[in-house]
Design a protein around this motif. Structure first.
Motif, short mmCIF file in Angstrom:
data_model
loop_
_atom_site.label_atom_id
_atom_site.label_comp_id
_atom_site.label_asym_id
_atom_site.label_seq_id
_atom_site.Cartn_x
_atom_site.Cartn_y
_atom_site.Cartn_z
N PHE A 34 -57.77 -24.56 70.43
CA PHE A 34 -56.44 -24.68 69.84
C PHE A 34 -55.88 -23.32 69.43
CE2 PHE A 34 -58.21 -28.97 68.87
CZ PHE A 34 -57.34 -29.68 69.66
N GLU A 35 -56.73 -22.48 68.89
CA GLU A 35 -56.27 -21.14 68.49
C GLU A 35 -55.85 -20.32 69.69
OE1 GLU A 35 -59.62 -19.79 66.24
OE2 GLU A 35 -59.10 -21.05 64.51
N ASN A 36 -56.62 -20.40 70.78
CA ASN A 36 -56.26 -19.67 71.99
C ASN A 36 -54.97 -20.20 72.61
OD1 ASN A 36 -58.30 -17.50 72.98
ND2 ASN A 36 -59.55 -19.10 72.04
N LEU A 37 -54.80 -21.51 72.63
CA LEU A 37 -53.55 -22.08 73.15
C LEU A 37 -52.37 -21.66 72.28
CD1 LEU A 37 -54.63 -25.72 74.11
CD2 LEU A 37 -54.16 -23.80 75.66
N ARG A 38 -52.58 -21.69 70.97
CA ARG A 38 -51.52 -21.27 70.04
C ARG A 38 -51.10 -19.83 70.31
NH1 ARG A 38 -53.89 -20.32 64.62
NH2 ARG A 38 -54.40 -18.40 65.71
N ASP A 44 -56.97 -22.26 82.00
CA ASP A 44 -57.74 -21.47 82.97
C ASP A 44 -58.30 -20.20 82.33
OD1 ASP A 44 -57.54 -23.22 85.11
OD2 ASP A 44 -55.64 -22.38 85.78
N GLU A 45 -57.53 -19.56 81.46
CA GLU A 45 -58.03 -18.38 80.77
C GLU A 45 -59.19 -18.75 79.84
OE1 GLU A 45 -54.18 -15.46 80.48
OE2 GLU A 45 -54.26 -17.19 79.11
N PHE A 46 -59.05 -19.85 79.13
CA PHE A 46 -60.12 -20.32 78.24
C PHE A 46 -61.39 -20.57 79.04
CE2 PHE A 46 -62.44 -23.56 75.84
CZ PHE A 46 -62.50 -22.97 74.59
N LEU A 47 -61.25 -21.21 80.19
CA LEU A 47 -62.41 -21.49 81.03
C LEU A 47 -63.01 -20.20 81.59
CD1 LEU A 47 -61.12 -24.63 82.93
CD2 LEU A 47 -62.79 -24.55 81.08
N GLU A 48 -62.18 -19.20 81.81
CA GLU A 48 -62.68 -17.90 82.28
C GLU A 48 -63.49 -17.22 81.17
OE1 GLU A 48 -60.67 -13.65 83.31
OE2 GLU A 48 -59.73 -15.42 84.18
N TRP A 49 -63.01 -17.32 79.95
CA TRP A 49 -63.69 -16.68 78.81
C TRP A 49 -64.97 -17.44 78.43
CZ3 TRP A 49 -58.35 -16.85 76.12
CH2 TRP A 49 -57.54 -15.86 76.67
N ILE A 66 -55.11 -31.61 76.57
CA ILE A 66 -54.81 -30.98 75.29
C ILE A 66 -53.72 -29.93 75.47
CG2 ILE A 66 -55.73 -29.46 73.49
CD1 ILE A 66 -58.41 -30.99 73.85
N GLU A 67 -53.82 -29.13 76.53
CA GLU A 67 -52.81 -28.10 76.76
C GLU A 67 -51.44 -28.73 76.98
OE1 GLU A 67 -52.35 -24.08 79.37
OE2 GLU A 67 -53.02 -25.86 80.45
N LEU A 68 -51.36 -29.80 77.74
CA LEU A 68 -50.09 -30.47 77.99
C LEU A 68 -49.51 -30.99 76.68
CD1 LEU A 68 -47.93 -31.61 79.83
CD2 LEU A 68 -49.38 -33.62 80.17
N ILE A 73 -45.90 -30.55 71.83
CA ILE A 73 -45.85 -30.42 70.37
C ILE A 73 -45.10 -29.16 69.97
CG2 ILE A 73 -47.25 -29.98 68.32
CD1 ILE A 73 -49.36 -31.90 69.62
N LYS A 74 -45.35 -28.04 70.67
CA LYS A 74 -44.70 -26.77 70.31
C LYS A 74 -43.18 -26.86 70.42
CE LYS A 74 -46.30 -23.28 72.55
NZ LYS A 74 -46.99 -22.19 73.26
#
Length: 77
Positions: A34-38, A44-49, A66-68, A73-74
């Motif tokens: 959630f913090e990274n998405l925020r 894909d970046e999260f999965l790379e990290w 969750i990303e969708l 929500i944003k």
């Protein structure tokens, strides 16, 4: 509405990361996603990290969902 304890992709144990919700079999807190998405990261970046998840299609599906939802929500924040 079901609680997080019904999800197979995450778990919480008192002796693991101070009882925080983590992705099952890891020490990666769900809050990290959630913090990274925020902060503007993509799934894909999260999965790379966190490459541990690259081969888990279920995890990727959950993360994309969750990303969708986060994008939706944003728009209301």
């Amino acid at each position: 509405m079901k609680g997080w304890e019904t999800l197979d992709a995450i778990e919480r144990q008192p002796d693991k990361v101070s009882g925080a919700w983590v992705f099952r079999g890891t020490r990666v807190p769900v809050t990290a996603l959630f913090e990274n998405l925020r902060d503007g990261a993509t799934v894909d970046e999260f999965l790379e990290w966190f490459p541990l998840y690259k081969d888990h299609k279920l995890i990727k599906f959950v993360l994309l969902s969750i990303e969708l939802n986060w994008v939706i929500i944003k728009k209301f924040l």
